[in-house]
Every structure is written in structure tokens, then in C-alpha cells.
Design an enzyme around this catalytic site. Sequence first.
Site, PDB file in Angstrom:
ATOM      1  N   THR A  98      24.756  57.170  59.167  1.00 30.31           N
ATOM      2  CA  THR A  98      25.431  56.535  58.042  1.00 30.31           C
ATOM      3  C   THR A  98      26.917  56.422  58.331  1.00 30.31           C
ATOM      4  O   THR A  98      27.505  57.274  59.007  1.00 30.31           O
ATOM      5  CB  THR A  98      25.210  57.334  56.740  1.00 30.31           C
ATOM      6  OG1 THR A  98      26.153  56.911  55.745  1.00 30.31           O
ATOM      7  CG2 THR A  98      25.391  58.830  56.960  1.00 30.31           C
TER       8      THR A  98
ATOM      9  N   ARG B 185      22.066  52.812  63.469  1.00 33.07           N
ATOM     10  CA  ARG B 185      21.109  53.018  62.372  1.00 33.07           C
ATOM     11  C   ARG B 185      19.699  52.741  62.885  1.00 33.07           C
ATOM     12  O   ARG B 185      18.853  52.209  62.180  1.00 33.07           O
ATOM     13  CB  ARG B 185      21.432  52.097  61.181  1.00 33.07           C
ATOM     14  CG  ARG B 185      22.905  52.068  60.760  1.00 33.07           C
ATOM     15  CD  ARG B 185      23.452  53.399  60.314  1.00 33.07           C
ATOM     16  NE  ARG B 185      24.844  53.296  59.910  1.00 33.07           N
ATOM     17  CZ  ARG B 185      25.884  53.492  60.711  1.00 33.07           C
ATOM     18  NH1 ARG B 185      25.700  53.794  61.998  1.00 33.07           N
ATOM     19  NH2 ARG B 185      27.112  53.399  60.242  1.00 33.07           N
TER      20      ARG B 185
ATOM     21  N   HIS C 292      29.267  56.334  52.181  1.00 30.68           N
ATOM     22  CA  HIS C 292      30.147  55.603  53.090  1.00 30.68           C
ATOM     23  C   HIS C 292      31.547  55.438  52.496  1.00 30.68           C
ATOM     24  O   HIS C 292      32.552  55.454  53.213  1.00 30.68           O
ATOM     25  CB  HIS C 292      29.505  54.231  53.335  1.00 30.68           C
ATOM     26  CG  HIS C 292      30.125  53.418  54.410  1.00 30.68           C
ATOM     27  ND1 HIS C 292      29.373  52.750  55.359  1.00 30.68           N
ATOM     28  CD2 HIS C 292      31.406  53.108  54.711  1.00 30.68           C
ATOM     29  CE1 HIS C 292      30.171  52.094  56.180  1.00 30.68           C
ATOM     30  NE2 HIS C 292      31.404  52.292  55.807  1.00 30.68           N
TER      31      HIS C 292
ATOM     32  N   ASP D 168      25.993  44.489  50.805  1.00 30.76           N
ATOM     33  CA  ASP D 168      24.944  43.506  51.052  1.00 30.76           C
ATOM     34  C   ASP D 168      24.245  43.044  49.784  1.00 30.76           C
ATOM     35  O   ASP D 168      23.469  42.079  49.819  1.00 30.76           O
ATOM     36  CB  ASP D 168      23.899  44.093  52.007  1.00 30.76           C
ATOM     37  CG  ASP D 168      24.436  44.255  53.420  1.00 30.76           C
ATOM     38  OD1 ASP D 168      25.320  43.472  53.804  1.00 30.76           O
ATOM     39  OD2 ASP D 168      23.979  45.160  54.130  1.00 30.76           O
TER      40      ASP D 168
ATOM     41  N   GLN E 257      23.235  58.821  53.401  1.00 31.04           N
ATOM     42  CA  GLN E 257      23.742  57.505  53.003  1.00 31.04           C
ATOM     43  C   GLN E 257      24.038  57.436  51.514  1.00 31.04           C
ATOM     44  O   GLN E 257      25.074  56.939  51.086  1.00 31.04           O
ATOM     45  CB  GLN E 257      22.716  56.427  53.359  1.00 31.04           C
ATOM     46  CG  GLN E 257      23.145  55.020  53.002  1.00 31.04           C
ATOM     47  CD  GLN E 257      21.951  54.105  52.769  1.00 31.04           C
ATOM     48  OE1 GLN E 257      21.255  54.216  51.767  1.00 31.04           O
ATOM     49  NE2 GLN E 257      21.723  53.205  53.714  1.00 31.04           N
TER      50      GLN E 257
END
Length: 798
Positions: A705, A348, A640, A489, A686
Site C-alpha cells: 500500500t 501491488r 495512503h 479512482d 490499505q
Amino acid sequence: MRYGYFDDAAKEYVITRPDTPQSWSNYLGSTEYGAVITNNAGGYGFYKSGARGRFLRLRFNSVPADQPGRYFYLRDRESGDYWSASWQPVGKSLDSYESTCRHGTAYTTIESRYAGIATETTYFVPLGQDFEYWRLKVTNESDRPRALSVFSYCEFTNQWMTQQDQVNLQYSLFIVKGGLTEDGLLRIAIHDNLTPEPGTGRENDIGMHSWMALVDAQLDGYDTSREAFLGPYRSYHNPLAVEMGECSQSDAYGDNACGSVQTSLILQPGESRELLVMLGIGDARTVGKRVVAEFGSLARAEAELQRLKESWHSKLGSLTVDTPDANLNHTVNVWGLYNCLITFAWSRAASLVYNGERDGLGFRDSVQDILGVAAAIPDAARARLELMLTGQLANGGAIPVIKPFEHRPGHELPPPDEEYRSDDCLWFFNAVPVYVAETGDFDFYSTVLPYADHGEDTVFNHLRRALEFNLERSGRNNLPCGLSADWNDCLRLGYYGESLFVAFQLRLGLTVYADVAQQLGKPDEAAWALAHRDKLDTYIQRDTWDGDWFIWAITEDGTVYGTKDYDEGQVYLNTQVWSVLSGAATPEQAERCMATVNEKLATPYGLMLSAPPFVKTSVEVMRAVVFNPGIKENAGIFNHTQGWGVMAECMLGNGDRAWDYYRAAMPAAWNDRAEIRQCEPYVQGQTTYSTYSPRPGNTRTSWLTGAAAWSYYSATQYILGLRPEVDGLRIDPCIPHDWPGFTATRRFRGKIIEIVVTNPDSVCRGVRSITLNGAALADNLVPADLLADHNRVEVVLG
């Protein structure tokens, strides 16, 4: 609206309208010398690091979004009219200007037609080299002679470290020099008083050098000062030197450096001329001179381009398919795998969005990226696995980012306890078996590798430490702690809050470990893993099923998220699909939670990560609330995860639903509606805006991604069902019921397998019969030890 088409024979995507909704990009070069280039020749270049080795400048998030770049300007010396060989930056009216861009495998060709002049520009980096070619062909298609001036242009950074170049201007505006060598090359030098040190060209206090050369044309002028070439109060669309018809032989001395070489052409009607611009890393007086002497001819450039194509096309040959869906064919045969290979290379680190904030290989991202490339580049996949395993610490956790150019196994410092992420090393239980199954290299488990901080162990024992890391960090309900973050995250559970997603990952890891242990003849290890799995199953069933779906997580204070009683983020995609992937869900739970996914998370654009969106939830608990509803982790479509949804439905035998999900998120399926998705229709993005946003279907952050690997993996190993195992190739398709079948050619352990699948009973899943080279097989595993050099497998579903 359609802006281009797939040319699978040439392995290219052809952009026929240059005014794409966003800049549509491609990658050139390698992890040593890399570049991003767009359909309008915008982009930048970097040496080893997109953050600390960026030698060609790009202004991120500017208007237009991809300038400056690698430009050729042409000027008619009779009329004074000028234009660029790519539509931008001059931007002539499309009523009179035609442009076609062909993005290929690590090369891009841009063609233009304007005012009776045709151009064709091909950009690429030769294999294993630290320079690039710009090959320009100019043709006079008018009925009269034409006198033209041609100017190249690129903009060099003043410091290869992006932060220094873009922010610390009181320093970086005073350290660059440019000029012409006695051999006719442009020389760009940063810190010219300091000594360059090979291999450390990305640091502050050493010399940094670039060069540019004009080949097969007369050098009539040059500029290395950006201010002199562009002129005051001007920009890339109207540079003063081009407007005036000549460069000023400017030598950069502080301020900003550029690379412009000028030549003159006189073309008769129908006549063509070709020339080269070469641009590279190193001192022009030595490295540049040597490279031009060896590589500086049109014939050598053509030979290098063919070598480049052959190398990339051979990688794409690991699997080719012919299915009833042309867009899936485009994806599997070319762009899906190419996207995986580029993401594997650059993680990334460098794109039109990633601007140097991620310098290196993100641990969990890079481990997952291996899934997409194991068949195409197994040796490189192994090398990456070994690198990432040496980023694991002796306690079983991981360093968040691995920097290959300075990684020192055995000597790295562990992160503070509060920075450990709970999912990092659990991805090894996906990636390591994929590599071993692809290659048959079961001895890999016995390979001894160092830990990042101290000690060493076999790969098998590295896996055990990964499991122990999570087993040793459990919360009050005996589920794994989320630590600083699980895969999401945005989730803030408190360090001892518990992540159900990680619990499912851990369960899969225990299952994989037990299976490997049995094959290694270690029954005690298998028993250890299965005993822990049994306990984990008890805790999962006791605390995490909410009646129609599984919860998200349990915070440190005991709050349960993802229940019917919670208004925001009620249903979380990850825990539903991973309950199936891990085998934790009972058959009834699997059917019910995946039905909930279909009811509450499915959209025409893909599966939302969660729903409803977060608006009132505290940012201390769920950082997704910082995003607008319907974007990214806040009820957006995080691409993802799309492959996980497809895989779960395939495991349940729901081929129609799996295909619906796959097609909704497949970039190529949006090619004729590109104005909706907006970003490149040939690669993954993404995040896609969901139906909770006012612009559903818009997709952002393309190319780099985790969606690339999981999309390719889910299509090839679950929908098409071509799944390697240690003992051979399992063929277990789960396709739409109305597909009559498909064919595939698979390269597997040095052998070629031609596969013909027919579906006479219109089923989604189930192999009724299978033959290998005319001989019936007992089940749907094609044994590796029975393979000849070339094989034919016939499969009948039913």
C-alpha cells in the site's frame, strides 16, 4: 488483546498466539523468486510474477484464509497421533499445543511444542537464488525415546498462470506430472512434452518445472499426487498419508501435484535432529541436482541465512532513532522501512489479497513508493525512477502499468485518450527531488532517457512534459482535467471535469520545476513555470474556496462537489492537505481548512478520506457509493493519505496534532489492541473502517500500500524533521510539545551523522541552535561539504 511483541534487537516481530484475528504474513525472497508466508506457514510462491509465475498454490478468500502452505507434519509412530510443526493446518487444541512465530527480514521461524516434542522451522530464500530452504529442527523434550515420522507438504499449481490454474480446469487438470528422479529429488513438470525456455517460464506453451529435495535425512517415502497424499473427502488438517503413517510413492499424472517427502526419526530424551527441505524452480534432473550439490547442507543453509540477515539489516541501518515513543521506534527502526522495501519490490502484485489482478508496477503507486526507500537503497531508487520515466509517453502522460519483464521503451503503445489518468506523472515532482536530495546527484536531471512510445529527453525535460500534459488538458475553469481518474479512482468527473487535487499537484510541480531550473541556470524555464503557477493560483482562489474548506472537484457539466450545500462527501481530505503541501492556501485558509479536517474527518483510528459517506450520489459521478459507508473511498480511512495529513500539520507547526494523527494510524500503536485493527500490527494496511461503519478500526489489505512510503516519509522527514536537501541535511523537527527530545543516527551520502535533539522549552517546532562537531551553524541545514566520516549534530529546540 495482544498476540505478540516487537523484538527490535533481532529485527523481528514475535507472534506468541497463533490464533491471530487474521493471517499475519511476511515476505520471502526477491522479485525474481518470491513468497508469502503466514504465522501458520500458509502462503504461496511465485517466479517473477505473482500472476503469471505462481508455482505454489493458494486459495484466496477461502476458509482458513492462508491454505495451503509450506507444512511439516509429525506423527508419533507409537501412538498414531499427528500434528503440524505450525499450529495450522492440523490445528491441535491450544490447551496442549504451543506455537511461536518470528517474522524477520525475509525469513520466518515457527516454533512449536506438543506432546513432549519441540520443533523449530525456518523458511527463507537465499540471496540471488531461485530456491528456498525449509530448515526443521526436532527435539525430544520428553523422558522417553520417541519414534517419529516427518512429512513435508506443499501444493504445486497446475499452470503458473493463475487464471489458467484456478479457472480453466478443463485444460490445467491434465498437464502436470510428478515423480522421483534417480537422484532422489521430486520432479514436477508442467507441459513435460514441451521445451523449457529460460526467461520465458511464465508463458503458456512451454515447459514449467519445479523440484523438491530432502537433505541430511533418509528418504523413506514420497508423494507427488495431491489426491493420493490427502485422500478423498479430506483436507490439509487430516491427510490420509500422515494418518496411515506412510506415503504411497504416488506419481502425479494430471489432476493435482504436491510435494511430500517422508523420513523417520528416532530421538532419545533431550536429543535433537535437523533436516532440510529444498524447493526451487527448474528441472530436478539438472537445475535441482546442481543446486542441491552446491547448497544442500545444514552448514550452507546457516551461512546463507546469516548472509540474508546481514543484507537486509544493512538496509535498515540507514536511520535508527530513539524517541520517547517505543512504537515509533519499532516503526522507524525496523518495520516501517521493511514495509517500504517490500512494497517497493512488489508494488501491488502479490499478497494474501492481491491475486494477480495487478501484474506489474502500477505507475503512480510505484513512483510514490520511491519516497520510502531512497535513503536505504538509493541505487535501486534511481533504477526504478529511470524505469518509470521510460514509462512516460512523449505527450507527458503515462502507461498505467509498467511490466519490467517485458517493458520496451521507445516501442510501447500509448493508451487510448480516455484511459489517461491526470495524476500519474505529477508524482515525479515528489520522487525525483527526494532521490536527488538524498544522493546529491543533481546531474540526474541531465540524464537522457527514452519515452515509452518514441523519442528521448533529459529528466528535466521529462518533468516539463509532465507539467505540459496537465496544462494542455484544462477545463472551463482553467483547472486541470481529472481525465479517467485523479488519485481517487472512484471520482467520475467526465473527461473534462476538473480536479482540484490535481491542481494542487500541478502547483507543487511548477514550484519544484522552477526551483530546479534556477539551480540548473535556466532562468527562462523558471519564469515559465512561475508564470503558470501565478495563473493557477488565480483560478484556485477564484473558484475553489468554500469558506471553511476547499471543494473536491468540478464536473464536466459544471456541478461543484465538496461544498456546504452538498450532503454527501462534503469535506474531502486530499484537497485540504494538498492545499497546504502545495503552498496554494493562504495562511488563513491553511489554518481554517486544517481545522475543518480536525473537526469533520479526524477519528481515533485516522483521518477519513471524506465525510459524510455517499449513499444516494449517482455511481456515474462517485463510484465510492458501491462501498459500504465507512470503508475505503466511501468515508473510510484510506491510509495512503494519513502521511499527507501529518505533513500538512507539521508544515503549520502543529506538532501535537500531527502526532495525534500519526499515532492514530500507526500499526504498532495498536499492538495491545490487535483485536480491533485485526491485521498485522507491524505493517500498514490499505484501508481502515471509520466511525461510519459498525466495526471502526478494522484494517484490511496489508503490506502492499502507498501508506507504507508516506507513513515512513512523514515520520522521518516531517515529525523527526530529518530532511535531505541538495546542499545537505535539513533538521527541522515538529514533535509533540511534551517530548524532551530524541536521538537519531542517519547514514547520509556515505557519512554517519549522530543527531541529538533536546527540547528544553517544550515547543513543537523551531530550532534555536545547532552545532556540527562542536561548531555552531548559521541555520538548521547541516552542509554536506562540512561532513566528516562520522559526525555529531546537537540541536536545541526553542
